[in-house]
Write a protein that holds these residues in place. Sequence first.
Motif, short mmCIF file in Angstrom:
data_model
loop_
_atom_site.label_atom_id
_atom_site.label_comp_id
_atom_site.label_asym_id
_atom_site.label_seq_id
_atom_site.Cartn_x
_atom_site.Cartn_y
_atom_site.Cartn_z
N TRP A 136 0.98 12.18 24.28
CA TRP A 136 -0.37 11.61 24.35
C TRP A 136 -1.23 12.31 25.39
CZ3 TRP A 136 -1.93 7.77 28.34
CH2 TRP A 136 -0.98 7.67 29.38
N SER A 186 -11.70 8.59 25.01
CA SER A 186 -10.86 8.70 23.82
C SER A 186 -9.41 8.92 24.22
CB SER A 186 -11.33 9.86 22.93
OG SER A 186 -11.12 11.10 23.58
N TRP A 187 -8.53 8.71 23.28
CA TRP A 187 -7.14 9.08 23.47
C TRP A 187 -6.57 9.57 22.16
CZ3 TRP A 187 -4.02 6.34 20.26
CH2 TRP A 187 -4.37 5.01 19.94
N SER A 188 -5.51 10.32 22.28
CA SER A 188 -4.86 10.86 21.10
C SER A 188 -3.36 10.76 21.34
CB SER A 188 -5.29 12.31 20.93
OG SER A 188 -5.05 12.71 19.61
N THR A 215 -5.89 9.28 16.73
CA THR A 215 -6.93 9.53 17.72
C THR A 215 -7.97 8.42 17.66
OG1 THR A 215 -6.59 11.88 17.38
CG2 THR A 215 -8.53 11.26 18.61
N CYS A 235 -11.63 6.82 19.63
CA CYS A 235 -12.67 6.99 20.64
C CYS A 235 -13.51 5.72 20.70
CB CYS A 235 -13.52 8.21 20.33
SG CYS A 235 -14.64 7.98 18.94
N LYS A 281 -12.78 14.12 19.33
CA LYS A 281 -11.53 13.66 18.72
C LYS A 281 -10.69 14.84 18.25
CE LYS A 281 -11.55 9.64 16.39
NZ LYS A 281 -12.00 8.60 15.44
N ASN A 326 -9.23 16.41 21.34
CA ASN A 326 -8.18 15.55 21.87
C ASN A 326 -6.91 15.65 21.00
OD1 ASN A 326 -8.54 12.11 23.14
ND2 ASN A 326 -7.07 13.70 23.60
N ALA A 327 -7.10 15.65 19.69
CA ALA A 327 -5.96 15.70 18.77
C ALA A 327 -5.23 17.05 18.87
CB ALA A 327 -6.43 15.46 17.33
#
Length: 316
Positions: free
Chosen positions: A75, A105-107, A118, A120, A235, A238-239
Amino acid sequence: MSKVTEAESKKIKEIYEKYRKQGLSKQIAYIKTSEETGRGRSTIFDHINQSSIYSITQSSSVSEVRPDSARIISWDIETAPNLGWCWGKYDQTINNYEQEWYMLSWSAKVYGSDEVITRCLADYKGYKPMSQDDSNLVKELHALLSTADITVAHNGEKFDIRRANTRFLLNGLPPPRPYRSIDTLKVAKKYFSFNSNRLDDLGQVMGLGRKVKHDGFDLWKGCMMGDAKSWEQMKAYNAQDVLLLEKIYTQMRSWITNHPNVSLMSNMAEACSVCTSRNLIRRGFHYTTTGRSPRFQCKDCKHYGTGKWERMTYIR
Ligand SMILES: [Zn+2]
């Protein structure tokens, strides 16, 4: 909210496709589909992307790999900068925070599954440009991390874990279910001597790929201003980080001498402690001052492991 039926899931995809064919961006199509179906944006996202996070947040026993296999989650998070007042350009002390950082955001990717999840801020109902309310975003990450046996992050122990914990605390959440952490930055520094330990540089030098190029600070600003295209880019960025991270982890994992015992966590006896392969070969002994343990090598990931220690002498 009631569970999405298979028929409704199909309908969601149809409506989404309709808006995409009208030339709308993914982000806007999610919003439109959400409005038309009365379902939340993240639900729409899940069904379009065949994501499994909904089952994760609703039951804690979901695993894509094997029912009893350890869940290893790679992650990465992106955060908004602090906003403050200062009197100059260099070496400034910020006297006054206008606004503290929050999560953008997080992935995440579950090892062994094909999808990258992902999220946001703009994916959640009630989102407005400049919104700093990351409660739903953070809650979903909390739920996901609480399903992990092991997490993998680059500089995770200094950055991602602490940042996420900070947002958990400030959003009134308890600690997530404890997990073991693997920090690929620490691994890179401990076992190797790369010129640079940045994710992008490691990816390049190891021939595993690069990070997504972006417009730097403008991308962050675009997201904060609510620009749909910026969110999409964020995104994607991040991904890709998470995909690259997982590849780097996979290349490095057999070197990690204190790797959490994945075979134990997966309820598999006599298997490689890193990759759970049963394809092991004997390689002499590992000696301590008073005893020895049989040494094994995994023929798949090449990790060296040891079996039961046996005392050979009382004299040392
Ligand atoms: Zn192995």
